[in-house]
Design an enzyme around this catalytic site. Structure first.
Site: not given
Length: 281
Positions: A180, A239
């Protein structure tokens, strides 16, 4: 009497031995959505004397679209009093799958100035592994006197992160997985771009977890030192939505980084990746 513990983590044995202490508050900070790498959730059982601390639907800002953003000082205090928190409480937070959702609750309470708060190492999973009893009902509590003061240094905005991109004394740490981070896989939330904040580094929270518990401080030190370069004035933790960033921050605390250096980017990639005015790599 106020209990004093020198680490942000407490063991299941410690909690069991102190479960009848007068000022102890046990908070269930479990969340519904599945965190990557999370072990199986137990949605039926609770640690006895638990109180629900729902930062996904309750202890959050109802006026923003972003998930579980820190609420205002006034809202937090009002809700904390309603569930029975007191200024003198020793608070232990846990979640129903290990050490995944609870670090976020720990950091929120610390942001409100309540420093006598701890994370149950391994959560409900570890509690059950030790053979301690469970229940299916939350505890009823009288209204508390909690009156915290929100320290704005604990959580930072997208604008602050953006202005620190070129600051060599600041380091943004991304807790998402490397795929990611590198934009090699689509984001789980619709409309969110792939990639990462310029000049940020990747330290996947999953690499710091051993099953349902954080790795030991001895195991964490080389992992942290390899990514969290020493000598920075601050470390900004990001995050997907501000939850697993707190796992990495907790690991940093366990390995000797000072609290005053550590901050969470509350909106995290859900905010950054969905707003085209913010640059990405």
């Amino acid at each position: 009497m106020t209990l004093r513990v020198s680490t942000p983590l407490v063991s299941a044995k410690w909690l069991y031995q102190h479960s009848s202490d007068q000022n102890l508050i046990i908070l269930d900070a479990s969340i519904d959505f599945q965190i990557p790498s999370e072990t199986e959730k137990d949605k039926e059982n609770l640690i006895p004397q638990s109180i629900r601390f729902d930062y996904d639907k309750c202890f959050c800002d109802p006026d923003v679209a972003l998930p579980h953003m820190m609420p205002s000082e006034a809202r937090f205090n009002q809700l904390a009093r309603q569930i029975g928190l007191n200024n003198e409480s020793t608070i232990v937070v846990y979640d129903n799958s290990g050490t995944f959702a609870s670090p976020r609750a720990w950091w929120m309470l610390k942001a409100m100035g309540h420093h006598n708060v701890f994370v149950l190492d391994g959560g409900l999973t570890e509690w059950k592994r030790c053979g301690y009893p469970t229940t299916t009902c939350y505890r009823d509590t009288p209204v508390g006197n909690f009156n915290g003061k929100l320290d704005p240094n604990y959580l930072v905005s997208a604008q602050y992160v953006e202005q620190q991109i070129g600051n060599n004394s600041s380091l943004t740490v991304d807790a998402r997985g490397k795929a990611r981070f590198l934009g090699q896989t689509p984001e789980p939330r619709a409309g969110v771009r792939s990639g990462h904040i310029p000049n940020s580094v990747c330290l996947p929270f999953a690499e710091l977890i051993d099953g349902h518990k954080l790795k030991t401080a001895e195991q964490l030190i080389p992992l942290m030192e390899n990514t969290l370069v020493a000598g920075k004035e601050e470390y900004l933790f990001s995050c997907g939505s501000g939850v697993t960033a707190c796992i990495v921050l907790l690991a940093a605390t366990l390995t000797g980084y000072e609290t005053k250096q550590l901050r969470v980017y509350d909106g995290s990639w859900t905010e950054w990746g969905s707003n085209y005015r913010f640059p990405i790599e």
